[in-house]
Design an enzyme around this catalytic site. Structure first.
Site, PDB file in Angstrom:
ATOM      1  N   ASN A  36      -6.661   1.465   2.801  1.00 27.63           N
ATOM      2  CA  ASN A  36      -7.389   2.715   3.021  1.00 27.63           C
ATOM      3  C   ASN A  36      -6.958   3.798   2.037  1.00 27.63           C
ATOM      4  O   ASN A  36      -7.748   4.670   1.668  1.00 27.63           O
ATOM      5  CB  ASN A  36      -7.154   3.201   4.454  1.00 27.63           C
TER       6      ASN A  36
ATOM      7  N   GLU B 244       0.856  -1.191   0.000  1.00 30.31           N
ATOM      8  CA  GLU B 244       0.000   0.000   0.000  1.00 30.31           C
ATOM      9  C   GLU B 244       0.887   1.235   0.000  1.00 30.31           C
ATOM     10  O   GLU B 244       2.011   1.207   0.531  1.00 30.31           O
ATOM     11  CB  GLU B 244      -0.870  -0.039   1.270  1.00 30.31           C
TER      12      GLU B 244
ATOM     13  N   ASN C   2     -12.140  -0.753  -0.884  1.00 24.59           N
ATOM     14  CA  ASN C   2     -11.480  -1.322   0.292  1.00 24.59           C
ATOM     15  C   ASN C   2     -12.267  -1.008   1.556  1.00 24.59           C
ATOM     16  O   ASN C   2     -12.624   0.152   1.787  1.00 24.59           O
ATOM     17  CB  ASN C   2     -10.066  -0.721   0.433  1.00 24.59           C
ATOM     18  N   GLU C   3     -12.538  -2.030   2.340  1.00 25.12           N
ATOM     19  CA  GLU C   3     -13.146  -1.883   3.674  1.00 25.12           C
ATOM     20  C   GLU C   3     -14.228  -0.804   3.713  1.00 25.12           C
ATOM     21  O   GLU C   3     -14.207   0.084   4.581  1.00 25.12           O
ATOM     22  CB  GLU C   3     -12.065  -1.614   4.732  1.00 25.12           C
TER      23      GLU C   3
ATOM     24  N   GLU D  39      -6.481  -9.337   3.324  1.00 23.56           N
ATOM     25  CA  GLU D  39      -5.621  -8.709   4.347  1.00 23.56           C
ATOM     26  C   GLU D  39      -5.641  -9.614   5.559  1.00 23.56           C
ATOM     27  O   GLU D  39      -6.705  -9.785   6.188  1.00 23.56           O
ATOM     28  CB  GLU D  39      -6.121  -7.312   4.729  1.00 23.56           C
TER      29      GLU D  39
ATOM     30  N   GLN E  42       1.428  -6.650   5.367  1.00 25.03           N
ATOM     31  CA  GLN E  42       1.773  -6.339   3.993  1.00 25.03           C
ATOM     32  C   GLN E  42       3.110  -7.000   3.677  1.00 25.03           C
ATOM     33  O   GLN E  42       3.447  -7.980   4.341  1.00 25.03           O
ATOM     34  CB  GLN E  42       1.778  -4.838   3.811  1.00 25.03           C
TER      35      GLN E  42
ATOM     36  N   TYR F 216      -6.849  -8.939  11.394  1.00 22.89           N
ATOM     37  CA  TYR F 216      -5.546  -8.789  12.045  1.00 22.89           C
ATOM     38  C   TYR F 216      -5.654  -9.343  13.458  1.00 22.89           C
ATOM     39  O   TYR F 216      -6.674  -9.165  14.118  1.00 22.89           O
ATOM     40  CB  TYR F 216      -5.134  -7.312  12.078  1.00 22.89           C
TER      41      TYR F 216
HETATM   42  O1  AHR Z   1      -2.995  -2.905   6.065  1.00 21.02           O
HETATM   43  C1  AHR Z   1      -3.210  -1.724   6.773  1.00 21.02           C
HETATM   44  C2  AHR Z   1      -4.649  -1.248   6.706  1.00 21.02           C
HETATM   45  O2  AHR Z   1      -5.480  -2.172   7.357  1.00 21.02           O
HETATM   46  C3  AHR Z   1      -5.257  -1.142   5.335  1.00 21.02           C
HETATM   47  O3  AHR Z   1      -4.984   0.072   4.719  1.00 21.02           O
HETATM   48  C4  AHR Z   1      -6.720  -1.263   5.605  1.00 21.02           C
HETATM   49  O4  AHR Z   1      -7.419  -1.841   4.540  1.00 21.02           O
HETATM   50  C5  AHR Z   1      -6.793  -2.076   6.867  1.00 21.02           C
HETATM   51  O5  AHR Z   1      -7.618  -1.508   7.817  1.00 21.02           O
END
Ligand code: AHR
Length: 504
Positions: free
Chosen positions: A83, A38, A183-184, A303, A360, A255
């Site tokens: 994001n 990103e 995205n999200e 992700e 990432q 995450y």
């Molecule tokens: O990977 C970091 C961030 O985590 C990304 O930009 C977003 O999609 C997620 O919230």
């Protein structure tokens, strides 16, 4: 029979593993080993791109980074966000670099110079032996800009955007196959956040036009940003009702972390991932049934990783800098065990998870770290990812492990101490078993036989210090070791393991 223990500290453990060669989970899509870059922090600037670095090539890409990315055998890299993409004008990163705008980037409150854009990144991907998975902006923009980008990247027509690409020096289309529809978009933090219905409509119209421009592309609709979103479930249902016929995948993001230093609970992260996958797959099939459709929408877990170490540090970073050191989690040994286990879960669900992206790749919550202007090293999580990416190709087999369980709290009262996945290579000469021992207390003796195959070696990531990290000065503190195998397999406490069987 085995009992359920409430304490993770036990003295003796035996486990029995059966690998079923007859009823596979699925042929694994190699895109399960995707990753993500990103425009965030030092992922691009100071990560993949640093023209003044001693290893930089003619386009300014760091050669040491490319070499290390190649070791991971990453087949696809999601780009440019995250994001970031929800406020991005893709045109800013094309054409004459001296004319590109320097912008306030709102998602991460940084300055984006646009020195790198799609023109450069698709070239980086070629040099790193990977492909681009492109995300379009459905935050501040919509279907028109998205289908213009598809034309720019993929079209052979004599038309404005395809000709703009030619004018910028690229006669041959980039041929980008997989596209993310935003995205999200379920998250309030997202630029242009939408309700499920608003997003479902926007995604449907963008998808329709993008496929008109290039009918060969595959599209990923945004699912939930985590299983803990209040809208989880209803979001997927509503979005899929609007765009089911046009999309091929729905995304999952998750995450994990150990902020309260509860390692037994942290070691159960893969249980949460498994639950999330199964619930999203069930919703996809619910909508399939509702629509009387023959088509199956699969999952793109685009992700996933561990992210928590850098949270406090990030609060102190000054806004509106170019490439500030954001999200620079330094991973320890226990993080690597969890990453290995999350990969086991992805393999065991590879019938539905066809694409996954470790988020990432470089510097930002990443397996590869660099010093701007300096050294490079592999974080602890690099190793389970690399070995699973290299050996976990072929067909995922079902593996059944009988072992003791422990109570990891909150709906996870019976977490097996041993978690496994097994993969048969395409030429059927090799069966590779991946195994995590979640016990903090003791080694496990794993009795397993794979009919017609003989164990030839074991790679183990093990050690006493759960918090040990790799750094530029000490890059090899946490690295896997090779162990000979004879008979039953020993899995050290809190370890990640790979055991290779050869035919005969
Ligand atoms: O990977 C970091 C961030 O985590 C990304 O930009 C977003 O999609 C997620 O919230």
């Amino acid at each position: 029979m085995f009992s359920t223990c409430n304490s993770p500290i036990i003295m003796i453990m035996n486990a029995y593993l059966t690998v079923d060669l007859q009823n596979p989970v699925a042929k694994i899509d190699s895109r399960l080993y995707g990753s993500f870059i990103e425009h965030l922090g030092r992922a691009v600037y100071g990560g993949v791109y640093e023209p003044s670095h001693e290893t930089a090539d003619d386009m300014g890409f760091r050669g040491d980074v490319i070499d290390m990315v190649k070791q991971l055998h990453v087949p696809i890299v999601r780009y440019p966000g995250g994001n970031f993409v929800s406020g991005y004008n893709w045109e800013d990163g094309t054409g004459d670099r001296s004319k590109r705008p320097r912008r306030m980037e709102l998602a991460w409150q940084s300055i984006e110079t646009n020195e790198v854009g799609i023109d450069e990144f698709q070239e980086w991907a070629k040099r790193a032996d990977t492909e681009v998975m492109m995300a379009v902006n459905l935050g501040t923009r919509g279907s028109a800009e998205a289908c213009n980008l598809v034309e720019y990247c993929n079209s052979e027509t004599d038309s404005y955007y395809a000709n703009l690409r030619r004018k910028n020096g690229f006669e041959t289309p980039f041929g980008i196959k997989v596209w993310c529809l935003g995205n999200e978009m379920d998250g309030e933090w997202q630029i242009g956040h939408k309700t499920a219905y608003e997003y479902g409509r926007a995604a449907c119209e963008a998808a329709k036009l993008m496929k008109w421009v290039d009918p060969t592309i595959e599209l990923v609709a945004c699912g939930s940003s985590s299983i803990y979103m209040a809208t989880f479930g209803e979001w997927e249902r509503t979005v899929l009702r609007e765009c089911y016929d046009y999309v091929d995948y729905i995304s999952l993001h998750s995450y994990y972390g150990n902020p309260s230093n509860d390692t037994p609970a942290f070691f159960a992260s893969a249980v949460d991932m498994d639950r999330f996958i199964k619930q999203v797959a069930a919703i996809c099939d619910e909508i399939k049934a509702e629509k009387h459709s023959d088509k199956t929408v699969n999952l793109s877990f685009d992700e996933w990783n561990i992210w928590f170490h850098s949270n406090a540090q990030d609060q102190k970073i000054k806004k509106w800098q170019v490439a500030p050191p954001l999200l620079e989690d330094i991973y320890n040994f226990e993080d690597a065990v969890v990453v290995g286990d999350l990969l086991i879960t992805l393999l065991n669900n590879s019938d539905r998870v066809r694409i996954a992206c470790l988020a990432q790749l470089v510097n930002v919550i990443a397996p590869i770290m660099t010093e701007t202007g300096g050294r490079i090293w592999a974080q602890t999580i690099f190793y389970p990812f690399m070995y699973t990416s290299v050996y976990g190709r072929g067909t995922a087999l079902r593996s059944f492990c009988e072992c003791e369980t422990y109570n990891a709290g909150s709906g996870k009262e019976h977490v097996p101490y041993i978690d496994t996945a097994a993969v048969l290579s395409d030429d059927e000469t090799t069966v590779t078993v991946f195994a995590v021992n979640r016990s903090l207390g003791t080694s496990c003796t794993l009795a397993l036989s794979v009919l017609g195959y003989t164990p030839v070696g074991q790679i183990a990531l093990e050690g006493d210090d759960l918090k040990a990290v790799n750094t530029a000065d000490e890059p090899n503190r946490v690295i896997p070791t090779e162990k000979p195998v004879t008979g039953d397999i020993a899995l050290s406490p809190h370890s990640w393991n790979m055991i290779v069987y050869k035919k005969g």
